[in-house]
Design a protein around this motif. Structure first.
Motif, PDB file in Angstrom:
ATOM      1  N   ASN A 660      65.616  16.180   7.464  1.00  0.00           N
ATOM      2  CA  ASN A 660      64.403  16.940   7.129  1.00  0.00           C
ATOM      3  C   ASN A 660      64.257  17.062   5.616  1.00  0.00           C
ATOM      4  O   ASN A 660      64.038  18.137   5.060  1.00  0.00           O
ATOM      5  N   ALA A 661      64.359  15.931   4.924  1.00  0.00           N
ATOM      6  CA  ALA A 661      64.348  15.905   3.459  1.00  0.00           C
ATOM      7  C   ALA A 661      62.938  15.863   2.889  1.00  0.00           C
ATOM      8  O   ALA A 661      62.566  14.971   2.125  1.00  0.00           O
ATOM      9  N   ASP A 662      62.130  16.831   3.263  1.00  0.00           N
ATOM     10  CA  ASP A 662      60.779  16.958   2.713  1.00  0.00           C
ATOM     11  C   ASP A 662      60.292  18.371   2.994  1.00  0.00           C
ATOM     12  O   ASP A 662      60.916  19.117   3.749  1.00  0.00           O
ATOM     13  N   LEU A 663      59.177  18.732   2.401  1.00  0.00           N
ATOM     14  CA  LEU A 663      58.655  20.087   2.577  1.00  0.00           C
ATOM     15  C   LEU A 663      57.790  20.229   3.821  1.00  0.00           C
ATOM     16  O   LEU A 663      57.227  21.301   4.060  1.00  0.00           O
ATOM     17  N   ALA A 664      57.691  19.160   4.608  1.00  0.00           N
ATOM     18  CA  ALA A 664      57.017  19.270   5.903  1.00  0.00           C
ATOM     19  C   ALA A 664      57.977  19.795   6.960  1.00  0.00           C
ATOM     20  O   ALA A 664      57.578  20.527   7.867  1.00  0.00           O
ATOM     21  N   GLU A 665      59.273  19.432   6.836  1.00  0.00           N
ATOM     22  CA  GLU A 665      60.255  19.808   7.852  1.00  0.00           C
ATOM     23  C   GLU A 665      61.327  20.767   7.333  1.00  0.00           C
ATOM     24  O   GLU A 665      62.029  21.386   8.122  1.00  0.00           O
ATOM     25  N   TYR A 666      61.490  20.839   6.010  1.00  0.00           N
ATOM     26  CA  TYR A 666      62.382  21.839   5.437  1.00  0.00           C
ATOM     27  C   TYR A 666      61.492  23.000   5.004  1.00  0.00           C
ATOM     28  O   TYR A 666      60.722  22.899   4.056  1.00  0.00           O
ATOM     29  N   TYR A 667      61.601  24.116   5.712  1.00  0.00           N
ATOM     30  CA  TYR A 667      60.640  25.192   5.536  1.00  0.00           C
ATOM     31  C   TYR A 667      61.055  26.145   4.415  1.00  0.00           C
ATOM     32  O   TYR A 667      62.190  26.602   4.354  1.00  0.00           O
ATOM     33  N   VAL A 668      60.109  26.420   3.525  1.00  0.00           N
ATOM     34  CA  VAL A 668      60.286  27.421   2.476  1.00  0.00           C
ATOM     35  C   VAL A 668      59.138  28.420   2.587  1.00  0.00           C
ATOM     36  O   VAL A 668      58.086  28.113   3.154  1.00  0.00           O
ATOM     37  N   PRO A 669      59.329  29.628   2.072  1.00  0.00           N
ATOM     38  CA  PRO A 669      58.255  30.625   2.176  1.00  0.00           C
ATOM     39  C   PRO A 669      57.005  30.182   1.419  1.00  0.00           C
ATOM     40  O   PRO A 669      57.081  29.576   0.353  1.00  0.00           O
ATOM     41  N   VAL A 670      55.855  30.507   2.004  1.00  0.00           N
ATOM     42  CA  VAL A 670      54.568  30.272   1.348  1.00  0.00           C
ATOM     43  C   VAL A 670      53.829  31.610   1.275  1.00  0.00           C
ATOM     44  O   VAL A 670      54.301  32.622   1.786  1.00  0.00           O
ATOM     45  N   ASN A 671      52.682  31.613   0.618  1.00  0.00           N
ATOM     46  CA  ASN A 671      51.957  32.873   0.402  1.00  0.00           C
ATOM     47  C   ASN A 671      51.703  33.635   1.690  1.00  0.00           C
ATOM     48  O   ASN A 671      51.792  34.869   1.732  1.00  0.00           O
TER      49      ASN A 671
END
Length: 732
Positions: A660-671
């Motif tokens: 999951n080496a991308d921001l589509a599958e590695y989830y980080v907080p968003v607004n």
């Protein structure tokens, strides 16, 4: 000026695109380099087929272990590894054909344009002889070693006896998965050689550190290496180490004789610049029936790589945070065929406080005590591990003020019993803490005849506002308008400054900059009273005042301080200050630590398990905060980092490969994830630690947040989740 909520010096430059980052500097006829990554986790490269890319017109050179320059070790002679004798640990990039992890750099394609370099990297055919690698992170539970006994293995009192005699005992395991940094700016380097002089524009958290490491690698004098990092788009630890891509960019520039630019893709960031390693922690607490802790143990199981020596030190916080007379701490690590872990915002402390503070909540529950009062009962004014008093500690005030702001008295102590608008509501809290670090450095401070004050020191601003806070300190101490201060940092040609790591830059550079300003003020005063044309000729120097850019004796309007320079006939009046001078270091005989309390409300849908966090309240004791606006931003960022740790972030591996080496599958907080954040700090200066009374704030905001979220979710649902991230599938 100190404490004011000033806007960033370069805020307009950043939002308008004028601020330049490592890849954006214009150079003459640059080449572009893309790294080729290993597809296996362990083994040997048998062949690299150069003919597979020879028809791509823009390719200038393919660099691999067969033709690469042989680099020296970047480590200082004193930085060997006494724990494990292994030739791999000191291995430099492209040193041989061995492969130690999937994603290892095995070649560089250099081309006249980015597209051909990327095409070449994707087409290059490599054959391997696979080895028997270890990628199972759970294996460290049974196959491990215990390094650095004086640092990572520790005990006091008699843990076993105290535990066996205690009234109440809890002992649980807590797990944190691998997590990755994802700064907005990807790591990147631009390298230019001019004879034996090397200039490197790099996305680094330490221009002085990188200068020294690069110089060692290429056998150069540090003065012949210039590292520039005027703006960095986030670091969090992943840009604090001299990773292979920086050295390989300089190598490619040397071998081709032209400037070379290299950038990592988002996928590369998951294998090339470190990560927070998976840790399994076992925490045992034992208390009497009144809630006084009698014994504690914190055992950490984690891993490091075959080519590194980073250790996630989770138990160190537990050894000092509470008054536990009988304590045991062990750290155990396995060596795996995975990329080398590294520092990630609050390394050790963020992971360790999750386990400790979740365990503290479980113990409070078992004792039928309020979690806040349980912590207050076990508070201590001494660091029991160092056997030293804290220089300044106001954690109890943080607990009480945080509880008041949050409305803790409304908490239902019975889990799963608070329902509002169809969702379960829970309240949880935890302690935040992080050590206060200082390091050396020096600066040059100059008053010029146009009235501007120029500060130069080789530290850097990784997005935290270093330019601005150093400018405020100069303006406040020298008594000049903030707009008159020019701060130049991010260049290793300036006097040596500290690494942006360990939350230390404001405390370190801020202190020696403040003392330099005092030195310059004294020099200006002595110069003024020695000038026969001066209104203050031969008066008592102690009568002089500096305010609003003017010098006066207190009884007159005064004159502009640049008049002192103009009368001198010189272009400027300058001083240099280093931490070798008296008064630049913190007092001995104290433990230096920052503290805080974080309170969380969690809402959980009882049918779907969906979690929302409507509000987080935190109160911190971090000494004097130099800039309230930037301070709030740092605390917000740290709390959001902890939110991601608690509810979202999880790097997934398949036989050593990140899937999951991308921001589509590695989830980080968003607004949309973040709601009400309320931050307050006590703002009590710690002058034993720094001249301006401040301690670092960059990392403490992350600590304790994941535990407070987990504790709030337990209070909402009655379900104790000990394995992060807490996702809906673990609740339903």
């Amino acid at each position: 000026m100190i404490g004011e909520a000033r806007n960033r010096m370069h805020g307009l430059d950043k939002v308008s695109g004028k601020a330049k980052y490592a890849l954006e500097y214009e150079v003459d006829k640059p080449l572009y380099a893309i790294m080729v990554k290993s597809h296996i986790s362990s083994g040997t490269i048998e062949n690299i087929d150069e003919s597979s890319i020879q028809d791509i017109p823009g390719i200038e050179m393919l660099i691999h272990s067969g033709n690469a320059l042989k680099l020296n070790s970047t480590k200082k002679p004193s930085e060997g590894n006494p724990d494990v004798e292994s030739e791999e640990i000191s291995r430099e990039p492209l040193a041989d054909k061995k492969v130690y992890f999937a994603g290892q750099d095995i070649a560089i394609v250099v081309a006249s344009n980015i597209e051909d370099a990327q095409l070449g990297a994707s087409r290059l055919k490599v054959t391997y002889k696979k080895g028997e690698g270890r990628t199972d992170r759970s294996s460290v539970l049974k196959d491990y070693y215990e390094p650095r006994p004086e640092e990572l293995q520790y005990s006091r009192g008699d843990f076993e006896t105290a535990k066996n005699e205690a009234d109440v005992v809890i002992s649980e395991e807590y797990e944190i998965p691998t997590e990755h940094h994802n700064p907005m700016e990807l790591s990147a380097t631009t390298a230019i050689w001019d004879g034996d002089r090397l200039t490197v524009y790099d996305a680094t958290q330490g221009v002085s550190n990188h200068q020294e490491g690069i110089a060692r690698a290429f056998g150069l004098e540090p003065k012949n290496v210039r590292v520039i990092a005027q703006h960095i788009g986030g670091g969090f630890g992943c840009k604090g180490t001299l990773w292979p891509h920086t050295l390989l960019t300089a190598m490619a520039a040397k071998m081709t004789g032209r400037p070379v630019k290299m950038f990592l893709t988002r996928e590369d960031m998951f294998t090339s610049v470190g990560h927070r390693p998976k840790v399994i922690q076992k925490v045992t607490l034992a208390a009497d029936k009144n809630g006084k802790l009698e014994a504690g143990a914190h055992d950490t199981y984690s891993y490091t790589s075959k080519v590194g020596t980073f250790y996630e030190s989770c138990g160190v916080t537990s050894a000092m945070l509470y008054d536990i007379p009988n304590f045991s701490m062990k750290h155990r690590y396995g060596r795996l065929n995975l990329p080398t872990p590294t520092y990630m915002r609050g390394p050790g402390e963020s992971s360790g406080t999750y386990a400790l503070e979740a365990a503290m909540d479980e113990m409070a529950e078992k004792l039928n005590m309020d979690p806040v009062e349980f912590r207050i009962i076990n508070d201590t004014d001494r660091d029991l591990k160092k056997d030293l008093p804290f220089s300044s500690k106001h954690l109890k005030e943080c607990y009480r003020r945080g509880a008041q702001l949050f409305g803790w008295e409304n908490r239902n102590k019975n889990p799963g019993k608070m329902l509002k608008d169809g969702v379960l509501v829970g309240h949880g809290m935890a302690t935040s803490t992080y050590p206060a670090h200082r390091s050396g450095g020096e600066c040059n401070l100059t008053l010029r005849k146009d009235g501007t004050v120029l500060l130069r020191t080789a530290t850097q601003d990784i997005g935290t506002g270093t330019y601005t806070v150093l400018g405020q300190i100069v303006a406040d101490t020298l008594g000049v308008p903030f707009e008159k201060v020019i701060v130049e940092i991010g260049d290793s040609d300036y006097p040596k400054g500290p690494l942006s790591g360990g939350s230390q830059v404001t405390a370190s550079a801020g202190s020696y900059v403040q003392l330099a300003a005092e030195k310059l003020r004294k020099k200006l005063g002595s110069t003024a009273i020695g000038q026969s044309e001066s209104p203050y000729f031969q008066i008592n120097e102690n009568e002089l005042q500096f305010e609003n850019g003017k010098i006066s004796d207190g009884s007159s309007e005064g004159e502009n301080i640049e008049n002192i320079v103009q009368r001198s006939g010189e272009e400027n009046i300058s001083v240099t200050y280093s931490t070798d001078e008296t008064g630049a270091k913190q007092e001995e005989g104290y433990a230096y630590q920052s503290f805080g309390a974080v309170f969380v409300e969690a809402n959980v849908d009882p049918d779907l398990g969906i979690i929302t966090i409507p509000r987080i309240t935190a109160v911190y004791d971090v000494g004097k905060v130099i800039n309230r606006k930037l301070g709030n931003s740092q605390f917000y960022g740290g709390i959001i980092f902890g939110y991601g740790m608690g509810l979202l972030e999880h790097t997934k591996y398949d036989h050593g490969h990140v899937v999951n080496a991308d921001l589509a599958e590695y989830y980080v907080p968003v607004n949309a994830d973040i709601n009400d954040l309320q931050v307050e700090y006590l703002d009590i200066p710690d002058y034993k630690f720094s001249s301006h009374g401040g301690r670092g704030i960059g990392e403490i905001g992350t600590t304790g947040v994941a535990a407070a979220i987990a504790n709030a979710i337990y209070n909402a649902t009655g379900k104790r989740i000990r394995k992060l991230p807490i996702t809906l599938d673990k609740l339903i």
